[in-house]
Write an enzyme that holds these catalytic residues in place. Structure first.
Site, mmCIF file in Angstrom:
data_model
loop_
_atom_site.group_PDB
_atom_site.id
_atom_site.type_symbol
_atom_site.label_atom_id
_atom_site.label_comp_id
_atom_site.label_asym_id
_atom_site.label_seq_id
_atom_site.Cartn_x
_atom_site.Cartn_y
_atom_site.Cartn_z
ATOM 1 N N LYS A 22 28.987 60.165 31.984
ATOM 2 C CA LYS A 22 29.646 59.602 30.829
ATOM 3 C C LYS A 22 29.064 58.303 30.451
ATOM 4 O O LYS A 22 29.141 57.867 29.359
ATOM 5 C CB LYS A 22 31.244 59.435 31.109
ATOM 6 C CG LYS A 22 32.006 58.522 30.176
ATOM 7 C CD LYS A 22 33.380 58.688 30.556
ATOM 8 C CE LYS A 22 33.911 57.303 31.425
ATOM 9 N NZ LYS A 22 33.847 56.119 30.837
ATOM 10 N N ASN A 23 28.802 57.257 31.347
ATOM 11 C CA ASN A 23 28.614 55.991 31.348
ATOM 12 C C ASN A 23 27.202 55.573 30.729
ATOM 13 O O ASN A 23 26.865 54.516 30.218
ATOM 14 C CB ASN A 23 28.900 54.927 32.608
ATOM 15 C CG ASN A 23 30.265 54.711 32.724
ATOM 16 O OD1 ASN A 23 31.207 55.144 31.727
ATOM 17 N ND2 ASN A 23 30.640 53.910 33.450
ATOM 18 N N CYS A 126 43.643 46.198 28.587
ATOM 19 C CA CYS A 126 43.354 47.445 29.541
ATOM 20 C C CYS A 126 44.027 47.360 30.649
ATOM 21 O O CYS A 126 44.479 46.422 31.241
ATOM 22 C CB CYS A 126 41.957 47.193 29.745
ATOM 23 S SG CYS A 126 41.104 48.288 30.649
ATOM 24 N N ARG A 131 39.619 42.373 30.174
ATOM 25 C CA ARG A 131 38.095 42.866 30.355
ATOM 26 C C ARG A 131 37.737 41.975 28.953
ATOM 27 O O ARG A 131 37.535 42.638 27.941
ATOM 28 C CB ARG A 131 37.987 44.299 30.180
ATOM 29 C CG ARG A 131 38.418 44.946 31.475
ATOM 30 C CD ARG A 131 38.136 46.556 31.715
ATOM 31 N NE ARG A 131 36.942 46.893 31.647
ATOM 32 C CZ ARG A 131 36.583 48.138 31.729
ATOM 33 N NH1 ARG A 131 37.516 49.114 31.926
ATOM 34 N NH2 ARG A 131 35.245 48.714 31.882
ATOM 35 N N PRO A 132 37.298 40.838 29.162
ATOM 36 C CA PRO A 132 36.752 40.077 28.088
ATOM 37 C C PRO A 132 35.409 40.647 27.402
ATOM 38 O O PRO A 132 34.707 41.337 28.010
ATOM 39 C CB PRO A 132 36.475 38.604 28.363
ATOM 40 C CG PRO A 132 36.390 38.894 29.935
ATOM 41 C CD PRO A 132 37.083 40.211 30.531
ATOM 42 N N ASP A 134 33.341 38.197 25.985
ATOM 43 C CA ASP A 134 32.802 36.787 25.461
ATOM 44 C C ASP A 134 31.240 36.857 26.007
ATOM 45 O O ASP A 134 30.390 36.229 25.204
ATOM 46 C CB ASP A 134 33.416 35.766 26.373
ATOM 47 C CG ASP A 134 33.675 35.869 27.861
ATOM 48 O OD1 ASP A 134 33.600 36.967 28.339
ATOM 49 O OD2 ASP A 134 33.172 34.854 28.716
ATOM 50 N N LEU A 135 30.793 37.458 27.049
ATOM 51 C CA LEU A 135 29.433 37.612 27.482
ATOM 52 C C LEU A 135 28.747 38.343 26.475
ATOM 53 O O LEU A 135 27.505 38.187 26.151
ATOM 54 C CB LEU A 135 29.068 38.032 28.801
ATOM 55 C CG LEU A 135 29.867 37.124 29.987
ATOM 56 C CD1 LEU A 135 29.671 37.846 31.114
ATOM 57 C CD2 LEU A 135 29.403 35.637 29.613
ATOM 58 N N ASP A 316 33.751 51.863 40.532
ATOM 59 C CA ASP A 316 34.322 53.335 39.785
ATOM 60 C C ASP A 316 34.588 54.036 41.017
ATOM 61 O O ASP A 316 35.129 55.423 40.643
ATOM 62 C CB ASP A 316 33.339 53.695 38.939
ATOM 63 C CG ASP A 316 33.801 52.773 37.628
ATOM 64 O OD1 ASP A 316 34.244 52.302 37.486
ATOM 65 O OD2 ASP A 316 32.521 53.246 36.322
ATOM 66 N N ARG A 408 39.402 61.960 30.106
ATOM 67 C CA ARG A 408 38.477 61.032 29.375
ATOM 68 C C ARG A 408 37.058 61.095 30.219
ATOM 69 O O ARG A 408 35.957 60.985 29.655
ATOM 70 C CB ARG A 408 38.926 59.680 29.578
ATOM 71 C CG ARG A 408 40.346 59.454 28.643
ATOM 72 C CD ARG A 408 40.605 57.823 28.574
ATOM 73 N NE ARG A 408 39.306 56.901 28.507
ATOM 74 C CZ ARG A 408 39.159 55.989 29.285
ATOM 75 N NH1 ARG A 408 40.191 55.342 29.763
ATOM 76 N NH2 ARG A 408 37.917 55.188 29.493
HETATM 77 C C1 UD1 Z 1 31.157 49.384 32.712
HETATM 78 C C2 UD1 Z 1 31.540 51.033 33.214
HETATM 79 C C3 UD1 Z 1 32.656 51.011 33.999
HETATM 80 C C4 UD1 Z 1 32.641 50.153 35.253
HETATM 81 C C5 UD1 Z 1 32.000 48.813 34.947
HETATM 82 C C6 UD1 Z 1 31.322 48.122 36.169
HETATM 83 C C7 UD1 Z 1 30.770 52.017 31.050
HETATM 84 C C8 UD1 Z 1 31.422 52.495 29.696
HETATM 85 N N1 UD1 Z 1 31.812 51.190 31.739
HETATM 86 O O1 UD1 Z 1 32.295 48.835 31.984
HETATM 87 O O2 UD1 Z 1 33.038 52.452 34.135
HETATM 88 O O3 UD1 Z 1 33.795 50.099 35.892
HETATM 89 O O4 UD1 Z 1 30.777 48.760 34.097
HETATM 90 O O5 UD1 Z 1 30.363 48.811 36.890
HETATM 91 O O6 UD1 Z 1 29.579 51.848 31.256
HETATM 92 N N2 UD1 Z 1 33.098 40.163 32.046
HETATM 93 C C9 UD1 Z 1 33.213 39.180 31.457
HETATM 94 N N3 UD1 Z 1 32.890 38.950 29.966
HETATM 95 C C10 UD1 Z 1 32.234 40.143 29.320
HETATM 96 C C11 UD1 Z 1 32.044 41.142 29.859
HETATM 97 C C12 UD1 Z 1 32.204 41.484 31.107
HETATM 98 O O7 UD1 Z 1 33.767 38.260 31.919
HETATM 99 O O8 UD1 Z 1 32.017 39.820 28.316
HETATM 100 C C13 UD1 Z 1 33.491 40.746 33.366
HETATM 101 C C14 UD1 Z 1 34.510 41.840 33.547
HETATM 102 O O9 UD1 Z 1 35.744 41.398 33.174
HETATM 103 C C15 UD1 Z 1 34.264 42.119 34.801
HETATM 104 C C16 UD1 Z 1 32.583 42.107 35.011
HETATM 105 O O10 UD1 Z 1 32.115 41.315 33.764
HETATM 106 O O11 UD1 Z 1 34.923 41.606 35.699
HETATM 107 C C17 UD1 Z 1 31.890 43.274 34.971
HETATM 108 O O12 UD1 Z 1 32.140 43.994 33.826
HETATM 109 P P1 UD1 Z 1 31.155 45.076 32.973
HETATM 110 O O13 UD1 Z 1 30.165 45.263 33.809
HETATM 111 O O14 UD1 Z 1 30.807 44.179 31.473
HETATM 112 O O15 UD1 Z 1 32.007 46.237 32.692
HETATM 113 P P2 UD1 Z 1 31.768 47.348 31.337
HETATM 114 O O16 UD1 Z 1 30.414 47.234 30.974
HETATM 115 O O17 UD1 Z 1 33.253 47.035 30.570
#
Ligand code: UD1
Length: 429
Positions: A22-23, A126, A131-132, A134-135, A316, A408
């Site tokens: 899926k991912n 969520c 789950r921001p 910003d990055l 996960d 899902r």
């Molecule tokens: C993806 C996966 C999800 C998995 C996660 C971590 C998909 C569709 N989803 O989610 O199943 O659990 O990776 O392996 O592939 N963060 C920030 N700012 C940002 C983005 C992220 O602070 O802009 C933080 C998040 O809150 C979290 C960490 O970074 O603490 C990792 O998140 P991230 O790897 O981005 O998760 P997703 O890509 O949403």
């Protein structure tokens, strides 16, 4: 709303085909927006999230064709999806669509890279903590996009196109890395991404982009370098096997005992989780056909595990491991470092008789002799499947409510487990 009824206590024996990830499927489908040519994806899983993303792409004017099953095809064969974003008619991704699935926010990258503009709803809350994005926004800004937040939308503009730059992620983010790679593929000049996510799905998407003509090196390492190109072509790509689905069924077998071949699984995609299963007392063998997991006789040994970005133990699989540890002979500790508040399953597992206490981001699980079936509620995708794992080993009947969370991310879960001897059925309505 569908429910799943499980009567626990049966070991699992047989074969479970592993679906496409899926991912990887979601970002691969989103990458189709980068080109006006056709992208063909094979081994796409039948999942609610895939259907939801199809709706989002349709809204941008993208043609998504799913092939039906042909006679002679195995039941477990993934779908082939042909996606053509020849004309993008709308660069807005509205709240009603984005709020249903966070990853759909990632469309912002190909839209602004190819069209010079995108208006994408912020994904909102969520169940597993804030789950921001910003990055993701920072990464696009580093490539020259101007981004304003207005009325709940991120509005990205780059009328003269994106240009390469250096993106240093202060923490590892899968979504941030996908967004950066997709945007940089069409940016002018060179982009260097530091502290990139190394998850296998990042490499799979990069492999597909390279087939489409992108110039990417270092995917799967902490530094990815992208030389932008002016346009991308079509390609055909087969989605890699789902390591989270693999790990989930592996834990189910470790829980119930038995012997199951996870067909098509690739051990190297989840080595850290398989190592934990060996510590737990399971036998894990990588074969040409997949990964074989067995446990017989010996009890479940307790473990101490911390979730980490790849190649560490994946967040996960945290809930599933916790379910397994509820029956361990002793006390385990599981520390969640990726997401805050990803312990929604704890209370539901307690309803089955699990003994778990939480201290900040660490759960202490005291193994119990027996779990007892009860009605439980699925709260998110991974939490809900952890309830299934616990129910498979619980005495009596468990009914898991709100299984749309399962749909899902897990394809035909009840069939796959049922084929291996589990007493599991879906109750419709
Ligand atoms: C993806 C996966 C999800 C998995 C996660 C971590 C998909 C569709 N989803 O989610 O199943 O659990 O990776 O392996 O592939 N963060 C920030 N700012 C940002 C983005 C992220 O602070 O802009 C933080 C998040 O809150 C979290 C960490 O970074 O603490 C990792 O998140 P991230 O790897 O981005 O998760 P997703 O890509 O949403």
């Amino acid at each position: 709303m569908d429910r799943i009824r499980i009567t626990g206590g049966r070991p699992l024996h047989g074969e479970i085909p592993i679906s496409g990830a899926k991912n990887a499927t979601l970002p691969l489908m989103i990458a189709s927006l980068l080109t006006d040519k056709t992208l063909v994806l094979d081994n796409v899983p039948h999942l609610a999230d895939v259907v939801q993303l199809q709706r989002i792409l349709n809204n941008h004017g993208v043609d998504v064709m799913l092939s039906g099953k042909r006679s002679g095809d195995a039941d477990n064969k993934g779908q082939t999806v042909k996606i053509s974003a020849e004309k993008i008619v709308d660069t807005t991704a509205p709240y009603e669509l984005v709020s249903k699935m966070r990853a759909s926010f990632w469309v912002i990258a190909p839209l602004v890279a190819r069209m010079g503009e995108a208006r994408v709803s912020l994904p909102g809350g969520c169940a597993i903590g804030t789950r921001p994005v910003d990055l993701l926004i920072m990464a696009l800004e580093r490539l020259g996009a101007k981004i304003d937040i207005e009325g709940g939308y991120a509005i990205a503009r780059a009328p003269r196109g994106l240009r390469g730059g250096e993106i240093v992620f202060p923490k590892v983010t899968v979504g941030g890395t996908h967004v950066a790679v997709m945007a940089a593929a069409l940016a002018q000049g060179t982009t260097v991404i530091e502290n990139a996510a190394c998850e296998p799905e990042i490499t799979d998407v990069a492999d597909c982009l390279v087939k489409m003509g992108a110039r990417i090196s270092g995917a799967g390492t902490r530094q990815i370098v992208i030389e932008g190109v002016s346009s991308l072509s079509g390609a055909r790509h087969s989605v890699l096997p789902d390591r989270i689905e693999t790990g989930t069924y592996a834990m189910a077998v470790a829980m119930t005992g038995g012997d199951v071949l996870l067909q098509g699984a690739r051990a190297e995609l989840l080595q850290s989780a398989l190592d934990v299963l060996v510590q737990v007392g399971a036998t894990v063998t990588a074969t040409n056909e997949g990964v074989r997991v067995a446990r017989n006789g010996a009890g479940i040994a307790p473990v101490d595990v911390t979730t980490e970005p790849f190649p560490g133990f994946p967040t996960d699989l945290q809930a599933q491991l916790m379910a397994l540890m509820t029956r361990a002979r002793g006390t385990s500790h599981i520390t969640e470092t990726i997401f805050e508040n990803r312990f929604m399953h704890v209370q539901e597992l307690a309803r089955l008789g699990a003994r778990i206490s939480l201290d900040g981001q660490t759960a202490t699980i005291e193994g119990v002799e027996r779990l007892k079936g009860a009605p439980v509620m699925a709260t998110d995708l991974r939490a809900s499947v952890s309830l299934v794992i616990a129910a498979l080993a619980a005495e009596g009947e468990t009914v898991v409510n709100r299984v749309y969370h399962l749909d899902r991310g897990f394809e035909r879960l009840e069939e796959k487990l049922g084929q291996c001897g589990a007493a599991i059925e879906r109750i419709s309505g």
